[in-house]
Design a protein around this motif. Structure first.
Motif, mmCIF file in Angstrom:
data_model
loop_
_atom_site.group_PDB
_atom_site.id
_atom_site.type_symbol
_atom_site.label_atom_id
_atom_site.label_comp_id
_atom_site.label_asym_id
_atom_site.label_seq_id
_atom_site.Cartn_x
_atom_site.Cartn_y
_atom_site.Cartn_z
ATOM 1 N N SER A 19 36.584 27.627 57.947
ATOM 2 C CA SER A 19 35.301 26.938 58.096
ATOM 3 C C SER A 19 34.285 27.583 57.165
ATOM 4 O O SER A 19 34.495 28.699 56.673
ATOM 5 N N SER A 20 33.184 26.902 56.909
ATOM 6 C CA SER A 20 32.170 27.432 55.992
ATOM 7 C C SER A 20 31.598 28.762 56.480
ATOM 8 O O SER A 20 31.232 29.625 55.682
ATOM 9 N N GLN A 21 31.542 28.935 57.822
ATOM 10 C CA GLN A 21 31.018 30.180 58.385
ATOM 11 C C GLN A 21 32.002 31.342 58.221
ATOM 12 O O GLN A 21 31.602 32.509 58.212
ATOM 13 N N ALA A 22 33.284 31.027 58.101
ATOM 14 C CA ALA A 22 34.311 32.078 58.042
ATOM 15 C C ALA A 22 34.641 32.518 56.619
ATOM 16 O O ALA A 22 35.330 33.524 56.434
ATOM 17 N N ILE A 23 34.135 31.805 55.611
ATOM 18 C CA ILE A 23 34.495 32.111 54.224
ATOM 19 C C ILE A 23 34.014 33.497 53.812
ATOM 20 O O ILE A 23 34.788 34.301 53.268
ATOM 21 N N ILE A 24 32.737 33.806 54.049
ATOM 22 C CA ILE A 24 32.180 35.097 53.638
ATOM 23 C C ILE A 24 32.847 36.263 54.359
ATOM 24 O O ILE A 24 33.277 37.239 53.722
ATOM 25 N N PRO A 25 32.992 36.222 55.724
ATOM 26 C CA PRO A 25 33.695 37.312 56.402
ATOM 27 C C PRO A 25 35.135 37.490 55.906
ATOM 28 O O PRO A 25 35.598 38.626 55.739
ATOM 29 N N ALA A 26 35.851 36.375 55.667
ATOM 30 C CA ALA A 26 37.230 36.449 55.180
ATOM 31 C C ALA A 26 37.284 37.060 53.781
ATOM 32 O O ALA A 26 38.161 37.883 53.487
ATOM 33 N N PHE A 27 36.340 36.651 52.930
ATOM 34 C CA PHE A 27 36.267 37.195 51.572
ATOM 35 C C PHE A 27 35.984 38.698 51.595
ATOM 36 O O PHE A 27 36.635 39.470 50.875
ATOM 37 N N LEU A 28 35.037 39.109 52.437
ATOM 38 C CA LEU A 28 34.701 40.535 52.543
ATOM 39 C C LEU A 28 35.873 41.338 53.085
ATOM 40 O O LEU A 28 36.165 42.438 52.605
ATOM 41 N N PHE A 29 36.560 40.781 54.093
ATOM 42 C CA PHE A 29 37.710 41.480 54.684
ATOM 43 C C PHE A 29 38.826 41.645 53.649
ATOM 44 O O PHE A 29 39.394 42.733 53.503
ATOM 45 N N ALA A 30 39.140 40.567 52.926
ATOM 46 C CA ALA A 30 40.211 40.619 51.927
ATOM 47 C C ALA A 30 39.852 41.569 50.783
ATOM 48 O O ALA A 30 40.687 42.380 50.352
ATOM 49 N N SER A 31 38.611 41.487 50.306
ATOM 50 C CA SER A 31 38.171 42.346 49.197
ATOM 51 C C SER A 31 38.160 43.814 49.603
ATOM 52 O O SER A 31 38.620 44.684 48.859
ATOM 53 N N LEU A 32 37.613 44.078 50.806
ATOM 54 C CA LEU A 32 37.548 45.459 51.292
ATOM 55 C C LEU A 32 38.951 46.030 51.513
ATOM 56 O O LEU A 32 39.224 47.182 51.160
ATOM 57 N N SER A 33 39.838 45.209 52.083
ATOM 58 C CA SER A 33 41.220 45.655 52.310
ATOM 59 C C SER A 33 41.894 46.019 50.992
ATOM 60 O O SER A 33 42.557 47.061 50.882
ATOM 61 N N TYR A 34 41.717 45.166 49.987
ATOM 62 C CA TYR A 34 42.341 45.412 48.689
ATOM 63 C C TYR A 34 41.764 46.661 48.024
ATOM 64 O O TYR A 34 42.521 47.473 47.444
ATOM 65 N N MET A 35 40.440 46.861 48.127
ATOM 66 C CA MET A 35 39.821 48.045 47.535
ATOM 67 C C MET A 35 40.295 49.322 48.217
ATOM 68 O O MET A 35 40.522 50.339 47.562
ATOM 69 N N ILE A 36 40.437 49.275 49.547
ATOM 70 C CA ILE A 36 40.928 50.441 50.289
ATOM 71 C C ILE A 36 42.359 50.760 49.877
ATOM 72 O O ILE A 36 42.722 51.922 49.650
ATOM 73 N N ILE A 37 43.188 49.708 49.767
ATOM 74 C CA ILE A 37 44.590 49.893 49.364
ATOM 75 C C ILE A 37 44.662 50.493 47.949
ATOM 76 O O ILE A 37 45.417 51.446 47.707
ATOM 77 N N LEU A 38 43.872 49.933 47.020
ATOM 78 C CA LEU A 38 43.854 50.451 45.646
ATOM 79 C C LEU A 38 43.411 51.905 45.617
ATOM 80 O O LEU A 38 44.065 52.757 45.003
ATOM 81 N N PHE A 39 42.304 52.188 46.289
ATOM 82 C CA PHE A 39 41.730 53.538 46.268
ATOM 83 C C PHE A 39 42.694 54.563 46.871
ATOM 84 O O PHE A 39 43.009 55.582 46.246
ATOM 85 N N CYS A 40 43.172 54.300 48.077
ATOM 86 C CA CYS A 40 44.022 55.259 48.794
ATOM 87 C C CYS A 40 45.346 55.505 48.069
ATOM 88 O O CYS A 40 45.787 56.659 47.934
ATOM 89 N N ASN A 41 45.967 54.434 47.588
ATOM 90 C CA ASN A 41 47.263 54.588 46.913
ATOM 91 C C ASN A 41 47.122 55.253 45.554
ATOM 92 O O ASN A 41 47.972 56.054 45.165
ATOM 93 N N LEU A 42 46.053 54.932 44.820
ATOM 94 C CA LEU A 42 45.824 55.574 43.526
ATOM 95 C C LEU A 42 45.520 57.058 43.690
ATOM 96 O O LEU A 42 45.975 57.884 42.892
ATOM 97 N N VAL A 43 44.758 57.410 44.730
ATOM 98 C CA VAL A 43 44.476 58.826 45.014
ATOM 99 C C VAL A 43 45.771 59.575 45.310
ATOM 100 O O VAL A 43 45.996 60.683 44.800
ATOM 101 N N LEU A 44 46.647 58.963 46.106
ATOM 102 C CA LEU A 44 47.925 59.599 46.442
ATOM 103 C C LEU A 44 48.794 59.768 45.202
ATOM 104 O O LEU A 44 49.397 60.832 44.990
ATOM 105 N N ILE A 45 48.850 58.738 44.354
ATOM 106 C CA ILE A 45 49.645 58.807 43.117
ATOM 107 C C ILE A 45 49.123 59.909 42.203
ATOM 108 O O ILE A 45 49.885 60.757 41.711
ATOM 109 N N LEU A 46 47.810 59.929 41.968
ATOM 110 C CA LEU A 46 47.205 60.917 41.062
ATOM 111 C C LEU A 46 47.361 62.336 41.602
ATOM 112 O O LEU A 46 47.588 63.271 40.830
ATOM 113 N N THR A 47 47.247 62.486 42.917
ATOM 114 C CA THR A 47 47.388 63.811 43.531
ATOM 115 C C THR A 47 48.785 64.374 43.275
ATOM 116 O O THR A 47 48.939 65.548 42.906
ATOM 117 N N ILE A 48 49.806 63.556 43.457
ATOM 118 C CA ILE A 48 51.183 64.011 43.248
ATOM 119 C C ILE A 48 51.471 64.236 41.761
ATOM 120 O O ILE A 48 52.087 65.233 41.372
#
Length: 311
Positions: A19-48
């Motif tokens: 729905s139009s009301q759910a677009i922004i929350p869904a976008f923020l959730f997906a974007s935030l999830s992807y950024m967390i995944i990128l950040f955490c996994n890249l930190v782990l890779i670089l650390t090793i």
């Protein structure tokens, strides 16, 4: 007859139907999830990678887990974010096949890597005196190479069998691309594909689960026989962490496979289960292995301390 298979190269995805009301929350959730995944996994890779003291068998195998998680997440999230933000429900067939191939590589790879990690812990705990002799860097590289070669071969054959078949539909039954969804577009006999797919899943699961079961049973026996309580506690904690991650991945993968066989299942629930497999493990893995593994945790703290101290 030729017109029957003259389909467009553009596929129409099922979409999330937000729905139009759910677009922004869904976008923020997906974007935030992807950024967390990128950040955490890249930190782990670089650390090793950046710390030579972590260039040990356990961590060299572990290094493949964040790499694999980044592959799966990157195959999914950019397309999902674009779909949510711009309400685009179309995708090129070749891009869809590529996305499905990488997602399947991620799923099989995650299970294989966790199995290799269980084998490493088994040798370390049950055969500690032979560990350095058995788990040499050369042996580890062979294990890692075999994991990726088997994974690529199994999935390569799966998708070659798919691509040989003619399509006569362009409407996908899912919000992202995978082998079952692509097979639903085919207007030909898919018996060989189904037999190969199910056989691959069955054989892989038997081998992986048998290996995990055997290694952890042996580890448990060794832990209970150990007279040192600190060693026993550390081994139990490490193995419990590995087992939780493995069971989470197995349950999500199993639910995803079963969801395609349940015709009466809510499409929203089917999409949620499918996406969950590419959200929760890639998010939790680097946090679990980064924060709960003392050596890695100390190195990560040092990295961020150096970054913050000049400020």
């Amino acid at each position: 007859m030729d017109n029957l298979y003259n389909t467009s190269s553009i596929l129409t995805l099922q979409g999330f139907n937000l729905s139009s009301q759910a677009i922004i929350p869904a976008f923020l959730f997906a974007s935030l999830s992807y950024m967390i995944i990128l950040f955490c996994n890249l930190v782990l890779i670089l650390t090793i990678v950046l710390h030579k003291c972590l260039h040990q068998p356990m961590y060299l195998i572990l290094l493949n887990l964040p790499i694999n998680d980044l592959l799966g997440s990157t195959a999914l999230f950019p397309q999902v974010i674009k779909e949510i933000l711009f309400d685009t429900k179309t995708m090129n067939y070749s891009a869809c096949v590529a996305q499905a191939f990488v997602i399947h590589i991620y799923g099989v790879g995650a299970v294989f890597i966790l199995t290799a990690m269980a084998y490493d812990r088994y040798i370390a705990i049950c055969c500690p005196l032979k560990y350095k002799t058995i788990m040499t860097n050369g042996h580890i590289m062979k294990i890692i190479t075999i994991i990726w070669l088997i994974n690529l071969t199994l999935m390569g054959v799966l998708f070659l069998l798919l691509l040989r078949l003619p399509r006569c539909r362009s409407l996908m039954t899912h919000s992202y691309c995978d082998n079952p969804s692509l097979l639903s577009l085919v207007c030909a006999n898919t018996t060989i594909n189904n037999i190969y797919g199910l056989s691959t899943v069955a054989i892989t699961q038997v081998i992986v689960n048998a290996t995990i079961l055997y290694t952890y049973l042996q580890i448990l026996i060794a832990c209970f026989k150990s007279k040192r309580s600190d060693t026993r506690a550390k081994a139990m904690q490490t193995c419990a962490t590995h087992l939780i991650v493995f069971l989470l991945l197995e349950c999500l993968g199993l639910f995803t496979i079963i969801s395609y066989r349940l015709r009466n299942l809510s499409p929203h629930l089917r999409r949620f289960i499918g996406v969950s497999t590419l959200i929760f493990p890639p998010t939790l893995n680097p946090i679990i292995y980064g924060l709960r593994t003392q050596e890695i945790r100390e190195k990560i703290v040092k990295i961020f301390s150096r970054m913050i101290s000049p400020l």
